[in-house]
Motif scaffolding. Structure first.
Motif, mmCIF file in Angstrom:
data_model
loop_
_atom_site.group_PDB
_atom_site.id
_atom_site.type_symbol
_atom_site.label_atom_id
_atom_site.label_comp_id
_atom_site.label_asym_id
_atom_site.label_seq_id
_atom_site.Cartn_x
_atom_site.Cartn_y
_atom_site.Cartn_z
ATOM 1 N N ASP A 13 12.842 4.526 -8.150
ATOM 2 C CA ASP A 13 12.176 5.658 -7.515
ATOM 3 C C ASP A 13 12.158 5.534 -5.993
ATOM 4 O O ASP A 13 12.287 6.506 -5.281
ATOM 5 N N ALA A 14 11.934 4.317 -5.507
ATOM 6 C CA ALA A 14 11.720 4.129 -4.070
ATOM 7 C C ALA A 14 12.998 3.663 -3.378
ATOM 8 O O ALA A 14 13.748 2.844 -3.903
ATOM 9 N N MET A 15 13.211 4.198 -2.181
ATOM 10 C CA MET A 15 14.341 3.780 -1.356
ATOM 11 C C MET A 15 13.884 3.608 0.080
ATOM 12 O O MET A 15 12.940 4.272 0.525
ATOM 13 N N TYR A 16 14.572 2.709 0.798
ATOM 14 C CA TYR A 16 14.136 2.303 2.135
ATOM 15 C C TYR A 16 15.344 2.159 3.065
ATOM 16 O O TYR A 16 16.433 1.793 2.634
ATOM 17 N N TRP A 17 15.097 2.400 4.355
ATOM 18 C CA TRP A 17 16.068 2.074 5.396
ATOM 19 C C TRP A 17 15.430 1.108 6.383
ATOM 20 O O TRP A 17 14.321 1.354 6.884
ATOM 21 N N TYR A 18 16.174 0.011 6.645
ATOM 22 C CA TYR A 18 15.749 -0.977 7.624
ATOM 23 C C TYR A 18 16.808 -1.079 8.719
ATOM 24 O O TYR A 18 17.998 -0.905 8.481
ATOM 25 N N ARG A 19 16.322 -1.457 9.895
ATOM 26 C CA ARG A 19 17.234 -1.765 11.001
ATOM 27 C C ARG A 19 17.089 -3.258 11.293
ATOM 28 O O ARG A 19 15.967 -3.796 11.294
ATOM 29 N N GLN A 20 18.219 -3.918 11.526
ATOM 30 C CA GLN A 20 18.189 -5.338 11.832
ATOM 31 C C GLN A 20 18.877 -5.594 13.165
ATOM 32 O O GLN A 20 20.022 -5.207 13.358
ATOM 33 N N ASP A 21 18.169 -6.238 14.063
ATOM 34 C CA ASP A 21 18.714 -6.675 15.347
ATOM 35 C C ASP A 21 18.528 -8.186 15.443
ATOM 36 O O ASP A 21 17.558 -8.728 14.905
ATOM 37 N N ARG A 62 13.204 -4.193 10.481
ATOM 38 C CA ARG A 62 12.179 -3.215 10.844
ATOM 39 C C ARG A 62 12.396 -1.947 10.030
ATOM 40 O O ARG A 62 13.505 -1.434 9.940
ATOM 41 N N LEU A 63 11.305 -1.433 9.468
ATOM 42 C CA LEU A 63 11.370 -0.296 8.556
ATOM 43 C C LEU A 63 11.507 1.009 9.329
ATOM 44 O O LEU A 63 10.685 1.311 10.204
ATOM 45 N N ILE A 64 12.518 1.800 8.973
ATOM 46 C CA ILE A 64 12.759 3.074 9.655
ATOM 47 C C ILE A 64 12.085 4.209 8.881
ATOM 48 O O ILE A 64 11.250 4.936 9.424
ATOM 49 N N TYR A 65 12.490 4.400 7.645
ATOM 50 C CA TYR A 65 11.942 5.431 6.770
ATOM 51 C C TYR A 65 11.922 4.883 5.347
ATOM 52 O O TYR A 65 12.706 4.006 5.000
ATOM 53 N N TYR A 66 11.057 5.462 4.528
ATOM 54 C CA TYR A 66 11.093 5.147 3.119
ATOM 55 C C TYR A 66 10.709 6.371 2.300
ATOM 56 O O TYR A 66 10.056 7.297 2.805
ATOM 57 N N SER A 67 11.138 6.354 1.051
ATOM 58 C CA SER A 67 10.883 7.467 0.146
ATOM 59 C C SER A 67 10.469 6.895 -1.202
ATOM 60 O O SER A 67 11.169 6.052 -1.755
ATOM 61 N N GLN A 68 9.354 7.362 -1.704
ATOM 62 C CA GLN A 68 8.879 6.842 -2.993
ATOM 63 C C GLN A 68 9.178 7.794 -4.147
ATOM 64 O O GLN A 68 9.016 7.433 -5.318
ATOM 65 N N ILE A 69 9.628 9.006 -3.795
ATOM 66 C CA ILE A 69 9.936 9.978 -4.829
ATOM 67 C C ILE A 69 10.856 11.027 -4.222
ATOM 68 O O ILE A 69 10.865 11.234 -3.006
#
Lengths: 113, 112
Positions: A30-38, A44-51
């Protein structure tokens, strides 16, 4: 095989151009996430969606946009408003369990010239 | 608020030596704890996790970690490292229904 597919793996763009990174999962999460890595800054969390059809800003959402029209897909657009877009971007998904465990894609490396 | 601190940004070690990567967390409630590994230009893979039960957790590739509630630590150990263990390691914490919070990462460099 079940998993998360990110594309493209490498992407070069000129300043001022919007770019969209693809993330597809067939884990039925159900849940998806975008992270940025430097380097030296961890994830670091950019956006997430739980549904589907819903998403929330993470810690560094400025200059990014997302959509969640299908359960399997969570594309990330890096807009021209993002001041320093060159980075490694990681997509992840999580199941119904409440532990927070995440499964990651292979990542997309964006270089803005 | 939860936070995770990985106490060493870089850990150089010789092949076949033991290694410990340190992780401390702050949380006033019960948490779930994870270690992930990232090889160059790849995504993160789960090494091991602590959800409940035995405080000594065994993971893949010969790694293990011990949950210490009184010291709020979850250090990762391996008794004998290989060149192939060279990677970045991330400690992460979550609480029930919450998001995963990552530490800054520790670069493990195994030298021959």
């Amino acid at each position: 095989d079940g998993g998360i597919t990110q594309s493209p793996k490498y992407l070069f763009r000129k300043e001022g151009q919007n770019v969209t990174l693809s993330c597809e999962q067939n884990l039925n999460h159900d849940a998806m996430y975008w992270y940025r890595q430097d380097p030296g800054q961890g994830l670091r969390l950019i956006y997430y969606s739980q549904i589907v059809n819903d998403f929330q800003k993470g810690d560094i959402a400025e200059g990014y946009s997302v959509s969640r029209e299908k359960k399997e897909s969570f594309p990330l657009t890096v807009t021209s408003a993002q001041k320093n877009p060159t980075a490694f971007y990681l997509c992840a998904s999580g199941g119904r369990g409440l532990t927070g465990e995440l499964f990651f894609g292979e990542g997309s490396r964006l270089t803005v010239l | 608020a939860q936070s995770v601190t990985q106490l060493d940004s870089q850990v150089p070690v010789f092949e076949e030596a033991p290694v410990e990567l340190r992780c401390n967390y702050s949380s006033s409630v019960s948490v779930y704890l994870f270690w992930y590994v990232q090889y160059p230009n790849q995504g993160l893979q789960l090494l091991l996790k602590y959800l409940s039960g035995s405080t000594l957790v065994k993971g893949i590739n010969g790694f293990e970690a011990e949950f210490n509630k009184s010291q709020t630590s979850f250090h990762l150990r391996k008794p004998s490292v290989h060149i192939s263990d060279t990677a970045e390691y991330f400690c992460a914490v979550s609480r029930q229904g919450g998001k995963l919070i990552f530490g800054q990462g520790t670069e493990l460099s195994v030298k021959p």
